[in-house]
Design an enzyme around this catalytic site. Structure first.
Site, PDB file in Angstrom:
ATOM      1  N   GLY A  94      23.153  54.432  -3.559  1.00 52.27           N
ATOM      2  CA  GLY A  94      24.502  54.790  -4.024  1.00 52.27           C
ATOM      3  C   GLY A  94      25.356  53.572  -4.340  1.00 52.27           C
ATOM      4  N   GLN A  95      26.564  53.860  -4.805  1.00 51.42           N
ATOM      5  CA  GLN A  95      27.491  52.773  -5.174  1.00 51.42           C
ATOM      6  C   GLN A  95      27.703  51.777  -4.024  1.00 51.42           C
ATOM      7  OE1 GLN A  95      31.810  52.941  -6.977  1.00 51.42           O
ATOM      8  NE2 GLN A  95      31.989  53.454  -4.823  1.00 51.42           N
ATOM      9  N   LEU A 132      17.913  62.444   6.191  1.00 53.65           N
ATOM     10  CA  LEU A 132      19.037  62.665   7.098  1.00 53.65           C
ATOM     11  C   LEU A 132      18.883  63.935   7.942  1.00 53.65           C
ATOM     12  CD1 LEU A 132      21.697  61.206   7.659  1.00 53.65           C
ATOM     13  CD2 LEU A 132      22.691  62.322   5.687  1.00 53.65           C
ATOM     14  N   LEU A 178      25.720  55.381   4.982  1.00 51.25           N
ATOM     15  CA  LEU A 178      26.388  55.678   3.713  1.00 51.25           C
ATOM     16  C   LEU A 178      25.733  56.874   3.025  1.00 51.25           C
ATOM     17  CD1 LEU A 178      26.706  52.009   2.375  1.00 51.25           C
ATOM     18  CD2 LEU A 178      28.120  53.195   4.054  1.00 51.25           C
ATOM     19  N   ALA A 179      24.780  57.499   3.709  1.00 52.49           N
ATOM     20  CA  ALA A 179      24.099  58.660   3.119  1.00 52.49           C
ATOM     21  C   ALA A 179      24.947  59.903   3.348  1.00 52.49           C
ATOM     22  CB  ALA A 179      22.738  58.859   3.765  1.00 52.49           C
ATOM     23  N   ALA A 180      25.070  60.720   2.329  1.00 52.58           N
ATOM     24  CA  ALA A 180      25.848  61.961   2.471  1.00 52.58           C
ATOM     25  C   ALA A 180      25.728  62.793   1.210  1.00 52.58           C
ATOM     26  CB  ALA A 180      27.329  61.636   2.689  1.00 52.58           C
ATOM     27  N   GLN A 181      26.123  64.033   1.320  1.00 54.84           N
ATOM     28  CA  GLN A 181      26.443  64.834   0.140  1.00 54.84           C
ATOM     29  C   GLN A 181      27.896  64.458  -0.118  1.00 54.84           C
ATOM     30  OE1 GLN A 181      27.720  66.389  -2.514  1.00 54.84           O
ATOM     31  NE2 GLN A 181      28.597  67.945  -1.160  1.00 54.84           N
ATOM     32  N   SER A 182      28.120  63.539  -1.074  1.00 52.84           N
ATOM     33  CA  SER A 182      29.433  62.873  -1.146  1.00 52.84           C
ATOM     34  C   SER A 182      30.369  63.440  -2.215  1.00 52.84           C
ATOM     35  CB  SER A 182      29.237  61.374  -1.393  1.00 52.84           C
ATOM     36  OG  SER A 182      28.633  61.184  -2.654  1.00 52.84           O
ATOM     37  N   THR A 207      36.228  59.365   5.758  1.00 55.19           N
ATOM     38  CA  THR A 207      36.865  59.529   4.456  1.00 55.19           C
ATOM     39  C   THR A 207      38.306  60.029   4.547  1.00 55.19           C
ATOM     40  OG1 THR A 207      36.880  61.019   2.533  1.00 55.19           O
ATOM     41  CG2 THR A 207      35.623  61.750   4.408  1.00 55.19           C
ATOM     42  N   GLU A 251      39.401  62.219   2.783  1.00 57.99           N
ATOM     43  CA  GLU A 251      39.365  63.679   2.615  1.00 57.99           C
ATOM     44  C   GLU A 251      39.629  64.394   3.936  1.00 57.99           C
ATOM     45  OE1 GLU A 251      38.658  66.115  -0.041  1.00 57.99           O
ATOM     46  OE2 GLU A 251      39.579  64.427  -1.048  1.00 57.99           O
ATOM     47  N   TYR A 286      33.291  69.648   2.670  1.00 60.54           N
ATOM     48  CA  TYR A 286      32.970  68.215   2.793  1.00 60.54           C
ATOM     49  C   TYR A 286      33.873  67.548   3.839  1.00 60.54           C
ATOM     50  CZ  TYR A 286      33.042  63.245   1.532  1.00 60.54           C
ATOM     51  OH  TYR A 286      33.017  61.877   1.584  1.00 60.54           O
ATOM     52  N   LYS A 326      32.767  65.949   7.471  1.00 60.38           N
ATOM     53  CA  LYS A 326      32.997  64.527   7.763  1.00 60.38           C
ATOM     54  C   LYS A 326      33.856  64.368   9.021  1.00 60.38           C
ATOM     55  CE  LYS A 326      31.120  61.833   4.521  1.00 60.38           C
ATOM     56  NZ  LYS A 326      30.395  60.569   4.765  1.00 60.38           N
TER      57      LYS A 326
HETATM   58  N1  GDD Z   1      35.179  64.794 -10.134  1.00 57.30           N
HETATM   59  C1  GDD Z   1      36.178  65.235 -10.914  1.00 57.30           C
HETATM   60  N2  GDD Z   1      35.922  65.671 -12.180  1.00 57.30           N
HETATM   61  N3  GDD Z   1      37.428  65.213 -10.414  1.00 57.30           N
HETATM   62  C2  GDD Z   1      38.434  65.630 -11.217  1.00 57.30           C
HETATM   63  C3  GDD Z   1      38.222  66.072 -12.519  1.00 57.30           C
HETATM   64  C4  GDD Z   1      36.905  66.112 -13.027  1.00 57.30           C
HETATM   65  O1  GDD Z   1      36.632  66.505 -14.164  1.00 57.30           O
HETATM   66  N4  GDD Z   1      39.426  66.388 -13.071  1.00 57.30           N
HETATM   67  C5  GDD Z   1      40.347  66.153 -12.126  1.00 57.30           C
HETATM   68  N5  GDD Z   1      39.753  65.702 -11.002  1.00 57.30           N
HETATM   69  C6  GDD Z   1      40.450  65.372  -9.745  1.00 57.30           C
HETATM   70  C7  GDD Z   1      39.897  66.134  -8.551  1.00 57.30           C
HETATM   71  O2  GDD Z   1      40.420  67.452  -8.517  1.00 57.30           O
HETATM   72  C8  GDD Z   1      40.411  65.238  -7.412  1.00 57.30           C
HETATM   73  O3  GDD Z   1      41.735  65.579  -7.102  1.00 57.30           O
HETATM   74  C9  GDD Z   1      40.405  63.835  -8.023  1.00 57.30           C
HETATM   75  O4  GDD Z   1      40.223  64.017  -9.436  1.00 57.30           O
HETATM   76  C10 GDD Z   1      39.351  62.892  -7.511  1.00 57.30           C
HETATM   77  O5  GDD Z   1      38.092  63.515  -7.581  1.00 57.30           O
HETATM   78  P1  GDD Z   1      36.740  62.681  -7.353  1.00 57.30           P
HETATM   79  O6  GDD Z   1      36.722  61.475  -8.193  1.00 57.30           O
HETATM   80  O7  GDD Z   1      35.613  63.647  -7.494  1.00 57.30           O
HETATM   81  O8  GDD Z   1      36.879  62.142  -5.857  1.00 57.30           O
HETATM   82  P2  GDD Z   1      37.383  62.848  -4.504  1.00 57.30           P
HETATM   83  O9  GDD Z   1      38.760  62.336  -4.222  1.00 57.30           O
HETATM   84  O10 GDD Z   1      37.183  64.309  -4.536  1.00 57.30           O
HETATM   85  O11 GDD Z   1      36.356  62.263  -3.443  1.00 57.30           O
HETATM   86  C11 GDD Z   1      35.954  60.893  -3.445  1.00 57.30           C
HETATM   87  O12 GDD Z   1      36.752  60.167  -2.541  1.00 57.30           O
HETATM   88  C12 GDD Z   1      36.636  60.523  -1.168  1.00 57.30           C
HETATM   89  C13 GDD Z   1      37.573  59.627  -0.370  1.00 57.30           C
HETATM   90  O13 GDD Z   1      38.865  60.181  -0.410  1.00 57.30           O
HETATM   91  C14 GDD Z   1      34.477  60.849  -3.049  1.00 57.30           C
HETATM   92  O14 GDD Z   1      33.997  59.524  -3.192  1.00 57.30           O
HETATM   93  C15 GDD Z   1      34.285  61.269  -1.604  1.00 57.30           C
HETATM   94  O15 GDD Z   1      32.912  61.107  -1.238  1.00 57.30           O
HETATM   95  C16 GDD Z   1      35.178  60.390  -0.735  1.00 57.30           C
HETATM   96  O16 GDD Z   1      35.030  60.744   0.614  1.00 57.30           O
END
Ligand code: GDD
Length: 347
Positions: free
Chosen positions: A15-16, A63, A84-88, A129, A131, A153, A157
């Protein structure tokens, strides 16, 4: 420790964060054991791009297979284990809540149990996280802010986080929990919003597509940092004299819309928004082309509207600061994707 080298085990090596952390630890002369899931769709592309694939010893890891985790820990007795492994992917956790709970909750308990039984000197880092704050109870969020997860998720976590605290209090396991806010990079998977934006805009900019980018909620706000900065903090936590919990963030928050606008500037878009909610579109005034369109398909059943962390504790105790700010991060990502698109290697 072998030949005077410290041993670090990293699960989620493909992963990243796995790539950035492995690079960081190799530069510190660690022996890096990279754990990966056989048969996963992930490849080693990121490790190849970092130029470190041949320096990592790759080991099969699952896992959800307790016996496999026990064997690995008993055999290698690593000084440090970074989980760092997860359904992320948060959005996928509503479709796969049971698997998410098993991997992101129970999987961590398996590792802690294996450490307790077979490798008690191993120091453990858990990728917790922001989250877990979900529907935030305080602004900005600190280590003392009450949790309110908003997705399977986040709930899973949270279980893992409390298991770390509990195992360190109950059994003296050196288990640290890093509450990392969103952290991005050119190595980010394209299912996450930042990279989805930069990859698609790079394709429009280089003429590879005419299709608009489809996004969900443009108004959610995130505290976005650079993965390369954050992995240093994972290591710092394990070098401290006691295990603890730290918020890792930049202390700034920006909306998805702002990220789109910032990325658009590097593609020479003169972006203008029209319509509202699910009818909203973003038009490049120069060409008249619609480059962004809202698609409710990407809305989440329960949204985390706003995250912003206060990294003061990490600053004070571990002397850590995020170095890359929002604009530099966005620039780094869009320029990398434009380069890849030009070379035809944007995957
Ligand atoms: N993925 C995605 N795709 N998100 C979208 C989109 C889209 O088309 N449009 C809007 N979003 C909004 C989501 O609703 C969310 O509010 C925000 O963009 C960020 O989404 P993600 O980039 O998918 O990340 P995340 O915040 O849900 O989760 C990430 O960050 C967490 C830490 O706070 C992940 O990396 C998690 O694994 C991590 O724990």
């Amino acid at each position: 420790m072998t030949n005077g080298k410290k041993i670090a085990m990293i699960s989620g090596i493909t992963g990243q964060d796995g790539g950035y952390l492995a690079k960081f630890l190799l530069e510190k002369d660690y022996r890096v054991l990279g754990l990966y899931r056989r048969g996963a769709t992930d490849t080693f592309a990121k490790l190849k791009e970092h130029g470190i694939l041949e320096k990592i010893e790759l080991l099969d890891f699952e896992l959800l297979e307790f016996s496999n985790i026990c064997r690995l820990l008993r055999k290698h007795q690593p000084d440090e284990f970074y989980n760092l492994a997860a359904q992320s992917f948060v959005a996928a956790s509503w479709e796969e809540p049971v698997y998410t709970a098993q991997a992101d909750g129970m999987g961590v308990l398996y590792i802690l149990e294996a450490i307790r039984e077979f490798s008690p000197k191993t120091r453990f880092y858990q990728a917790s996280t922001s989250e877990m704050f979900g529907k935030v109870q305080e602004v900005p969020q600190t280590e003392k802010t009450p949790f309110y997860p908003r997705s399977p998720y986040g709930v899973s976590k949270l279980m893992a986080h409390w298991m770390c605290v509990n195992y360190s209090e109950s059994f003296n396991v050196f288990a640290c929990s890093g509450i990392l806010f969103n952290h991005e990079s050119p190595m980010r998977g394209k299912e996450f919003v930042t990279r989805k934006i930069t990859a698609h805009f790079a394709e429009i900019y280089t003429g590879k597509t005419n299709e608009p980018l489809e996004l969900g909620n443009l108004n959610a706000k995130r505290d976005w940092g650079f993965s390369g900065d954050y992995v240093e903090m994972m290591w710092k936590m394990l070098q401290h004299d006691k295990p603890d919990t730290y918020v890792i963030s930049t202390g700034e928050t920006h909306s998805i819309r702002e990220f789109v606008e910032e990325a658009g500037k590097h593609c020479d878009f003169d972006l203008q928004w029209e319509g509202s909610e699910e009818n909203e579109i973003g038009i490049d005034k120069k060409t008249g082309k619609t480059v962004v369109r809202v698609n409710p398909k990407f809305y989440r059943p329960a949204e985390v509207e706003m995250l912003i962390g206060n990294p003061e504790k990490a600053r004070k105790i571990l002397n850590w600061n995020a170095k890359v700010d929002f604009k530099s991060l966005c620039r780094m990502m869009i320029l990398a994707d434009i380069e890849r698109a030009k070379k035809g290697i944007l995957v």
